[in-house]
Design a protein around this motif. Sequence first.
Motif, PDB file in Angstrom:
ATOM      1  N   TYR A   1     105.254 -27.351 -32.587  1.00 31.22           N
ATOM      2  CA  TYR A   1     104.684 -28.687 -32.436  1.00 31.22           C
ATOM      3  C   TYR A   1     103.958 -29.012 -33.734  1.00 31.22           C
ATOM      4  CZ  TYR A   1     102.379 -32.844 -30.805  1.00 31.22           C
ATOM      5  OH  TYR A   1     101.992 -34.150 -30.707  1.00 31.22           O
ATOM      6  N   PRO A   2     104.156 -30.215 -34.263  1.00 29.42           N
ATOM      7  CA  PRO A   2     105.042 -31.276 -33.807  1.00 29.42           C
ATOM      8  C   PRO A   2     106.504 -30.970 -34.099  1.00 29.42           C
ATOM      9  CG  PRO A   2     104.009 -31.916 -35.850  1.00 29.42           C
ATOM     10  CD  PRO A   2     103.355 -30.626 -35.442  1.00 29.42           C
ATOM     11  N   VAL A   3     107.381 -31.559 -33.291  1.00 26.71           N
ATOM     12  CA  VAL A   3     108.822 -31.349 -33.470  1.00 26.71           C
ATOM     13  C   VAL A   3     109.215 -31.829 -34.862  1.00 26.71           C
ATOM     14  CG1 VAL A   3     111.098 -32.021 -32.650  1.00 26.71           C
ATOM     15  CG2 VAL A   3     109.254 -31.592 -31.003  1.00 26.71           C
ATOM     16  N   GLY A   4     109.990 -31.023 -35.531  1.00 23.48           N
ATOM     17  CA  GLY A   4     110.477 -31.388 -36.851  1.00 23.48           C
ATOM     18  C   GLY A   4     109.642 -30.874 -37.995  1.00 23.48           C
ATOM     19  N   PHE A   5     108.495 -30.273 -37.690  1.00 30.52           N
ATOM     20  CA  PHE A   5     107.642 -29.811 -38.773  1.00 30.52           C
ATOM     21  C   PHE A   5     108.219 -28.550 -39.405  1.00 30.52           C
ATOM     22  CE2 PHE A   5     104.127 -27.065 -40.323  1.00 30.52           C
ATOM     23  CZ  PHE A   5     103.767 -27.855 -41.394  1.00 30.52           C
TER      24      PHE A   5
ATOM     25  N   ALA B   1      90.731 -47.633 -31.704  1.00 31.60           N
ATOM     26  CA  ALA B   1      91.210 -46.633 -30.740  1.00 31.60           C
ATOM     27  C   ALA B   1      92.714 -46.401 -30.854  1.00 31.60           C
ATOM     28  CB  ALA B   1      90.844 -47.075 -29.323  1.00 31.60           C
ATOM     29  N   ASP B   2      93.456 -47.409 -31.322  1.00 34.09           N
ATOM     30  CA  ASP B   2      94.898 -47.236 -31.448  1.00 34.09           C
ATOM     31  C   ASP B   2      95.266 -46.260 -32.561  1.00 34.09           C
ATOM     32  OD1 ASP B   2      94.003 -49.012 -33.370  1.00 34.09           O
ATOM     33  OD2 ASP B   2      95.772 -50.284 -33.307  1.00 34.09           O
ATOM     34  N   ALA B   3      94.290 -45.899 -33.408  1.00 31.67           N
ATOM     35  CA  ALA B   3      94.546 -44.902 -34.454  1.00 31.67           C
ATOM     36  C   ALA B   3      94.555 -43.484 -33.900  1.00 31.67           C
ATOM     37  CB  ALA B   3      93.494 -45.016 -35.555  1.00 31.67           C
ATOM     38  N   VAL B   4      93.985 -43.283 -32.720  1.00 33.14           N
ATOM     39  CA  VAL B   4      93.951 -41.953 -32.105  1.00 33.14           C
ATOM     40  C   VAL B   4      95.248 -41.773 -31.326  1.00 33.14           C
ATOM     41  CG1 VAL B   4      92.711 -40.393 -30.565  1.00 33.14           C
ATOM     42  CG2 VAL B   4      91.437 -42.041 -31.977  1.00 33.14           C
ATOM     43  N   LEU B   5      96.191 -41.064 -31.924  1.00 30.80           N
ATOM     44  CA  LEU B   5      97.514 -40.909 -31.322  1.00 30.80           C
ATOM     45  C   LEU B   5      97.534 -39.858 -30.218  1.00 30.80           C
ATOM     46  CD1 LEU B   5      99.658 -40.984 -34.594  1.00 30.80           C
ATOM     47  CD2 LEU B   5      99.153 -42.885 -33.034  1.00 30.80           C
ATOM     48  N   ALA B   6      96.742 -38.810 -30.383  1.00 34.85           N
ATOM     49  CA  ALA B   6      96.691 -37.735 -29.384  1.00 34.85           C
ATOM     50  C   ALA B   6      95.503 -36.846 -29.698  1.00 34.85           C
ATOM     51  CB  ALA B   6      97.972 -36.914 -29.394  1.00 34.85           C
ATOM     52  N   VAL B   7      95.009 -36.172 -28.654  1.00 34.51           N
ATOM     53  CA  VAL B   7      93.962 -35.165 -28.813  1.00 34.51           C
ATOM     54  C   VAL B   7      94.463 -33.883 -28.163  1.00 34.51           C
ATOM     55  CG1 VAL B   7      91.590 -34.494 -28.328  1.00 34.51           C
ATOM     56  CG2 VAL B   7      92.130 -36.903 -28.775  1.00 34.51           C
ATOM     57  N   HIS B   8      94.532 -32.822 -28.927  1.00 35.90           N
ATOM     58  CA  HIS B   8      94.980 -31.519 -28.436  1.00 35.90           C
ATOM     59  C   HIS B   8      93.761 -30.614 -28.321  1.00 35.90           C
ATOM     60  CE1 HIS B   8      99.082 -32.834 -29.468  1.00 35.90           C
ATOM     61  NE2 HIS B   8      98.518 -33.316 -30.568  1.00 35.90           N
ATOM     62  N   SER B   9      93.530 -30.087 -27.135  1.00 32.52           N
ATOM     63  CA  SER B   9      92.357 -29.249 -26.874  1.00 32.52           C
ATOM     64  C   SER B   9      92.774 -27.804 -26.656  1.00 32.52           C
ATOM     65  CB  SER B   9      91.616 -29.755 -25.631  1.00 32.52           C
ATOM     66  OG  SER B   9      91.209 -31.102 -25.798  1.00 32.52           O
TER      67      SER B   9
ATOM     68  N   PRO C   1      99.125 -26.455 -24.275  1.00 34.27           N
ATOM     69  CA  PRO C   1     100.253 -25.797 -24.951  1.00 34.27           C
ATOM     70  C   PRO C   1     100.452 -26.292 -26.384  1.00 34.27           C
ATOM     71  CG  PRO C   1     100.857 -26.413 -22.717  1.00 34.27           C
ATOM     72  CD  PRO C   1      99.516 -27.028 -22.970  1.00 34.27           C
ATOM     73  N   THR C   2     100.257 -27.591 -26.595  1.00 33.42           N
ATOM     74  CA  THR C   2     100.465 -28.122 -27.938  1.00 33.42           C
ATOM     75  C   THR C   2      99.425 -27.614 -28.928  1.00 33.42           C
ATOM     76  OG1 THR C   2      99.256 -30.105 -27.238  1.00 33.42           O
ATOM     77  CG2 THR C   2     101.667 -30.212 -27.233  1.00 33.42           C
ATOM     78  N   PHE C   3      98.232 -27.303 -28.433  1.00 38.77           N
ATOM     79  CA  PHE C   3      97.196 -26.751 -29.317  1.00 38.77           C
ATOM     80  C   PHE C   3      97.632 -25.386 -29.832  1.00 38.77           C
ATOM     81  CE2 PHE C   3      93.409 -24.286 -30.261  1.00 38.77           C
ATOM     82  CZ  PHE C   3      92.628 -25.166 -30.990  1.00 38.77           C
ATOM     83  N   ALA C   4      98.073 -24.541 -28.937  1.00 40.68           N
ATOM     84  CA  ALA C   4      98.500 -23.194 -29.332  1.00 40.68           C
ATOM     85  C   ALA C   4      99.749 -23.229 -30.206  1.00 40.68           C
ATOM     86  CB  ALA C   4      98.752 -22.352 -28.086  1.00 40.68           C
ATOM     87  N   ASP C   5     100.598 -24.242 -29.991  1.00 43.52           N
ATOM     88  CA  ASP C   5     101.861 -24.327 -30.720  1.00 43.52           C
ATOM     89  C   ASP C   5     101.761 -25.124 -32.019  1.00 43.52           C
ATOM     90  OD1 ASP C   5     103.056 -22.898 -28.716  1.00 43.52           O
ATOM     91  OD2 ASP C   5     103.928 -24.642 -27.716  1.00 43.52           O
ATOM     92  N   MET C   6     100.569 -25.579 -32.356  1.00 39.20           N
ATOM     93  CA  MET C   6     100.430 -26.417 -33.549  1.00 39.20           C
ATOM     94  C   MET C   6     100.991 -25.707 -34.778  1.00 39.20           C
ATOM     95  SD  MET C   6      99.525 -29.413 -34.505  1.00 39.20           S
ATOM     96  CE  MET C   6      98.686 -29.908 -32.982  1.00 39.20           C
TER      97      MET C   6
END
Length: 267
Positions: free
Chosen positions: A260-264, A239-247, A251-256
Amino acid sequence: MLTAAIDVWNLATFDEELLALLRTYGTALLHYQVTSRNNYEEQQAAHGWVPLKDNPFAADRMFILEQIMMPAMEQRTIRAWHYTRLTDGEVDRFRVNGIQTSDLKGIQRRLDEQVAAGALDSATAGAIFCESPFHAQASSRSGKFWMVSHPYLVTDGGVELLLQHWGGEGVYFWLTKPFHIESVQRIGRPRIIEVAVPLSVTSSVYMAANAVVATYVASLGGKPNGSAFDLYATSSLGADAVLAVHSEGDPTFADMALGYPVGFVER
């Protein structure tokens, strides 16, 4: 416990040991890239076909990649991205149980769950199961969990079908009947899962080494070719391998890949 994940496209996430290696060999790597690009541009500008010139730095670069960078990257964990469509319950399972590789039994279990939830009737689920490419391609598809090394726009053609159809390629890829296709399109929501994946459980150490080299060379002013790559884990991850889930709706889903992610930075 997983080590801290790096982004192969973001120099700011590289640990000091990795940066030290890249600094040591940076001049040779930059010379190779600049020479390679100059040779290519000269070939393209020629009147008629001419062979691409040899790159005198090619052997040095190959040695650095295979003998220096690959052993270093095999010890590291990178952040990768899994594009899919899941129900809320499946997202919860990811967060609690971690990541499992794909197989035919897993597809059957997931379809049975949708029958129990009322999302599919048993006849439709059975028909969809019979169409799974895993029946004919079990040896090449089983035991894998697929990801990409760089985030993609949610509208990108490489991931949009994965976001539109529940169950992944193992479910939707060979469906032809409109009713079956529409059935899996109604289940769940589009999701993007951030995964911390140790490169030791993948077959993509070379590609990861190539990507971090490209990122470093770009920081020196070079213009390397794109270094994004597909990869898959060959074993389950906790479970520690799952850093985040964007649905979809987040906002982060739309900004992928658009902030997002910062620095990409797409190269």
